[in-house]
Motif scaffolding. Structure first.
Motif, PDB file in Angstrom:
ATOM      1  N   THR A 564       0.845  -1.197   0.000  1.00 12.90           N
ATOM      2  CA  THR A 564       0.000   0.000   0.000  1.00 12.90           C
ATOM      3  C   THR A 564       0.877   1.242   0.000  1.00 12.90           C
ATOM      4  O   THR A 564       1.870   1.327   0.742  1.00 12.90           O
ATOM      5  CB  THR A 564      -0.920   0.028   1.239  1.00 12.90           C
ATOM      6  OG1 THR A 564      -1.752  -1.132   1.243  1.00 12.90           O
ATOM      7  CG2 THR A 564      -1.801   1.277   1.223  1.00 12.90           C
ATOM      8  N   LEU A 565       0.502   2.201  -0.827  1.00  8.58           N
ATOM      9  CA  LEU A 565       1.222   3.463  -0.933  1.00  8.58           C
ATOM     10  C   LEU A 565       0.431   4.561  -0.228  1.00  8.58           C
ATOM     11  O   LEU A 565      -0.788   4.674  -0.414  1.00  8.58           O
ATOM     12  CB  LEU A 565       1.411   3.845  -2.406  1.00  8.58           C
ATOM     13  CG  LEU A 565       1.970   5.250  -2.700  1.00  8.58           C
ATOM     14  CD1 LEU A 565       3.414   5.353  -2.213  1.00  8.58           C
ATOM     15  CD2 LEU A 565       1.862   5.562  -4.186  1.00  8.58           C
ATOM     16  N   LEU A 566       1.120   5.373   0.575  1.00  5.48           N
ATOM     17  CA  LEU A 566       0.502   6.515   1.249  1.00  5.48           C
ATOM     18  C   LEU A 566       1.272   7.774   0.891  1.00  5.48           C
ATOM     19  O   LEU A 566       2.498   7.827   1.034  1.00  5.48           O
ATOM     20  CB  LEU A 566       0.504   6.328   2.771  1.00  5.48           C
ATOM     21  CG  LEU A 566       0.084   7.553   3.604  1.00  5.48           C
ATOM     22  CD1 LEU A 566      -1.370   7.922   3.336  1.00  5.48           C
ATOM     23  CD2 LEU A 566       0.313   7.315   5.093  1.00  5.48           C
ATOM     24  N   LEU A 567       0.563   8.792   0.419  1.00  3.06           N
ATOM     25  CA  LEU A 567       1.136  10.104   0.136  1.00  3.06           C
ATOM     26  C   LEU A 567       0.397  11.135   0.974  1.00  3.06           C
ATOM     27  O   LEU A 567      -0.826  11.091   1.063  1.00  3.06           O
ATOM     28  CB  LEU A 567       1.007  10.454  -1.351  1.00  3.06           C
ATOM     29  CG  LEU A 567       1.637   9.470  -2.340  1.00  3.06           C
ATOM     30  CD1 LEU A 567       1.290   9.868  -3.768  1.00  3.06           C
ATOM     31  CD2 LEU A 567       3.149   9.406  -2.149  1.00  3.06           C
ATOM     32  N   ARG A 568       1.136  12.063   1.571  1.00  2.00           N
ATOM     33  CA  ARG A 568       0.498  13.037   2.449  1.00  2.00           C
ATOM     34  C   ARG A 568       1.229  14.370   2.385  1.00  2.00           C
ATOM     35  O   ARG A 568       2.468  14.415   2.356  1.00  2.00           O
ATOM     36  CB  ARG A 568       0.476  12.520   3.891  1.00  2.00           C
ATOM     37  CG  ARG A 568      -0.246  13.461   4.839  1.00  2.00           C
ATOM     38  CD  ARG A 568      -0.497  12.817   6.187  1.00  2.00           C
ATOM     39  NE  ARG A 568      -1.188  13.753   7.057  1.00  2.00           N
ATOM     40  CZ  ARG A 568      -2.504  13.919   7.080  1.00  2.00           C
ATOM     41  NH1 ARG A 568      -3.263  13.192   6.296  1.00  2.00           N
ATOM     42  NH2 ARG A 568      -3.062  14.794   7.889  1.00  2.00           N
ATOM     43  N   VAL A 569       0.446  15.459   2.355  1.00  2.00           N
ATOM     44  CA  VAL A 569       0.992  16.806   2.433  1.00  2.00           C
ATOM     45  C   VAL A 569       0.301  17.523   3.583  1.00  2.00           C
ATOM     46  O   VAL A 569      -0.927  17.675   3.575  1.00  2.00           O
ATOM     47  CB  VAL A 569       0.781  17.597   1.129  1.00  2.00           C
ATOM     48  CG1 VAL A 569       1.411  18.984   1.258  1.00  2.00           C
ATOM     49  CG2 VAL A 569       1.367  16.861  -0.065  1.00  2.00           C
TER      50      VAL A 569
END
Length: 599
Positions: A564-569
């Motif tokens: 699973t890939l998680l991207l966060r800003v």
């Protein structure tokens, strides 16, 4: 993460234990409670417990520095030391300074679930539960053997790695996790101490459970966190500490064992033994001898009996708490205190009416006996609607440092509180709304005052203040089309009851918004946090901390059944703001993480 993190009031399959120390369906809880689940915590990218909690209704956070800097959580406007914090039933606290749990030391990566109870709960938990209770549940084992691995990189040279295994076999349940975080950090005091304040932290947790015989379980928990973090001890360029690489050492170890026995369909008991060790030390430079070193040890023993029969529940609990502080600044340097308690609880539900009564008697080895009580009532006056009303008392004993340091005073009295609140709740098919109005009056409030009865000529702790914490919390969740919406609004007025001035670093208005949707195998989320202005110190003539607004975005996608890939800003607009005057916040940060879970 926004207000969507909390389970909406009325989720019938959600069970909470923090409100009464017994398992109760969230739909039946009379207190003001929020629940944060594992999926929300995983998507948050949070470093510590405090970073998860800040987006819940009724909670503000201030921080003197980076992610592991001194952190304060204000629940309903109360001080940090007015909230009880527990990990799997293990009480976390410090007896140095003014007290309060070091929430920045609790790693978010090893948390499965969080329950937040807003409002006094001393009739259940004893001393310190003036503003509420926060209970953390670590990840446990279930199903077959399941390994996991997590990798992440973020702004400021931050790198994280976690690994663990979970499962159940032959009556045993197990979960083991380890983690490491390192960061180059950023300059937390741009105007005074120009250095990068990085950190490194190692974490570990262990959960073991064994089914002994039918209805009997033995469980054990261990949580460990050890951090070395940079900090700036002054905002004054002329100070002797200016431009030094100050360091803090933070170590937390929490251990608990409990035996749960179900003797019949109605009668069950619990025996729990816990110990928490908290060390905090400051160093003028890496590898130097600590200039300040304090260690707190808290041991508890709880024996509780619960009877549940149809619409009636009753609890009887005996509890023992022993506090110990080792600090070179106290006389003697090794100080101790104990509290023995008897707690009773009774709940009754008949038709549309629900009552909950709790009473507790604490006998403190220093301050004698204290009686606290709580009464709550709920009325389901229409389908999906319920009106609640409650009143309760609370107390907080002074810390051992406030008693035995050079700033301490033997004549200090425990703080006392009386809270009243009224609420209305609606819940139907994933749509929920609640409004809670409260007023909590605190007397004998301990503050640091001028020279007095203590040995120091600089100042002394004294019972010089009173506080009034009052406000309204509105929160709700709903769904339209493919979007889940959430919102909470806090309109609060935490003031010094003597002067009428607002308490330091607390806003009068807090708005938190969240939206979540799915798009082409992506889970997308946005949340907004808006805070009003704040006084940095209660003596300031005007608010010196302006209001601010933050927008956070996150996206996650299952690349394969295992990955699973998680991207966060966070802080997309790169807003400059401060929660403590002179201490910078990190600005816009970007996080990218991969998690692998064996199937």
């Amino acid at each position: 993460m926004g207000a969507i993190a909390q389970s909406p009031p009325g989720e019938l399959d959600t069970v909470v234990v923090t409100a009464t120390r017994t398992a109760v369906a969230l739909n039946d809880v009379l207190a003001d409670v929020s629940v944060v689940d594992a999926e929300t915590i995983a998507r948050s990218g949070a470093v510590s417990l405090a970073d998860v909690l800040v987006h819940l209704p009724g909670i503000e956070m201030t921080r003197n520095g980076g992610p592991l800097g001194t952190t304060n959580l204000f629940l309903r406007g109360g001080n940090t030391n007015h909230t009880v914090v527990m990990i799997d039933g293990i009480r976390i606290d410090t007896q140095s300074g003014s007290g309060g749990a070091t929430c920045q030391a609790i790693p978010a990566s090893q948390i499965e679930r969080i329950e937040v109870l807003r409002g006094p709960a001393a009739a259940v938990y004893g001393s310190d539960a003036v503003a509420g209770v926060i209970q953390v549940f670590t990840k446990g084992g279930e199903g077959g053997f399941t390994p996991s691995l997590g990798l992440g990189v973020a702004t400021h040279g931050t790198r994280t790695v976690t690994a663990g295994v979970r499962g159940a076999q032959a009556g045993w349940r197990y979960a083991v996790a380890v983690g490491r975080e390192v960061s180059e950090g950023y300059n937390i005091q741009p105007a005074a101490n120009p250095d990068q304040d990085g950190y490194a932290r190692n974490t570990a947790s262990l959960r073991l459970g064994k089914d002994l015989v039918a209805g009997h379980q033995l469980n054990a928990t261990w949580v460990y966190s050890n951090a070395d973090a940079g900090y700036d001890s002054t905002t004054n360029k002329n100070s002797a500490n200016y431009a030094k690489d100050n360091r803090t050492l933070q170590r937390l170890s929490a251990l608990g064992v409990n035996w749960r026995a179900k003797w019949s369909d109605a009668w069950s008991t619990q025996l729990a033994l816990t110990r928490a060790d908290d060390r905090y030390a400051t160093l003028p430079a890496p590898g130097a001898v600590p200039s300040y070193d304090t260690k707190t040890q808290i041991e508890t023993a709880l024996l509780q009996s619960t009877w549940t029969d149809r619409d009636v529940s009753a609890t009887v609990a005996l509890e023992r708490r022993d506090d110990r502080l080792r600090n070179a600044g106290t006389q003697p340097q090794d100080t101790r205190r104990s509290q023995d308690a008897l707690a009773l609880g009774y709940g009754h539900q008949r038709g549309a009416h629900h009552w909950q009564v709790n009473a507790r008697w604490d006998d403190d080895s220093e301050f004698g006996r204290h009686t606290t009580g709580a009464l709550a009532y709920g009325w389901a006056f229409a389908p999906d609607w319920r009106l609640t009303a409650s009143a309760g008392t609370a107390f907080r004993a002074p810390t051992l440092y406030q008693r035995f340091s050079e700033y301490g005073f033997a004549g200090l009295a425990p703080e006392k509180a009386f809270n009243r609140e009224l609420g209305v709740k609606f819940a139907r098919s994933g749509h929920a709304f609640s409004a809670v109005a409260y007023q909590n009056r605190i007397s004998n409030l301990i503050s640091f005052a001028g020279p007095g009865a203590c040995a120091s000529t600089f100042g002394c702790y004294a019972n010089t203040a009173r506080a009034k914490l009052q406000g309204v919390t509105l929160s709700g969740v709903t769904h339209t089309a493919n979007v889940a919406w959430s919102a909470s609004l806090d309109l609060q007025d935490p003031v010094d009851a003597t002067t009428g001035k607002r308490l330091a670093r607390r806003a009068q208005r807090l708005l938190k918004l969240g939206a979540e949707t799915a798009w082409q195998d992506w889970s997308l989320k946005a949340d907004v946090l808006l805070s009003g202005d704040r006084y940095d110190r209660v003596t300031d003539a005007r608010p010196l901390l302006p209001g601010y607004g933050l927008l956070n975005l996150s996206a996650s996608k299952a690349l394969t059944p295992e990955w699973t890939l998680l991207l966060r800003v966070d802080n997309l607009g790169d807003k400059y703001y401060e929660t403590a005057r002179g201490y910078a916040t990190p600005g816009r940060t970007v996080f990218a993480g991969l998690t692998w879970t064996g199937r």
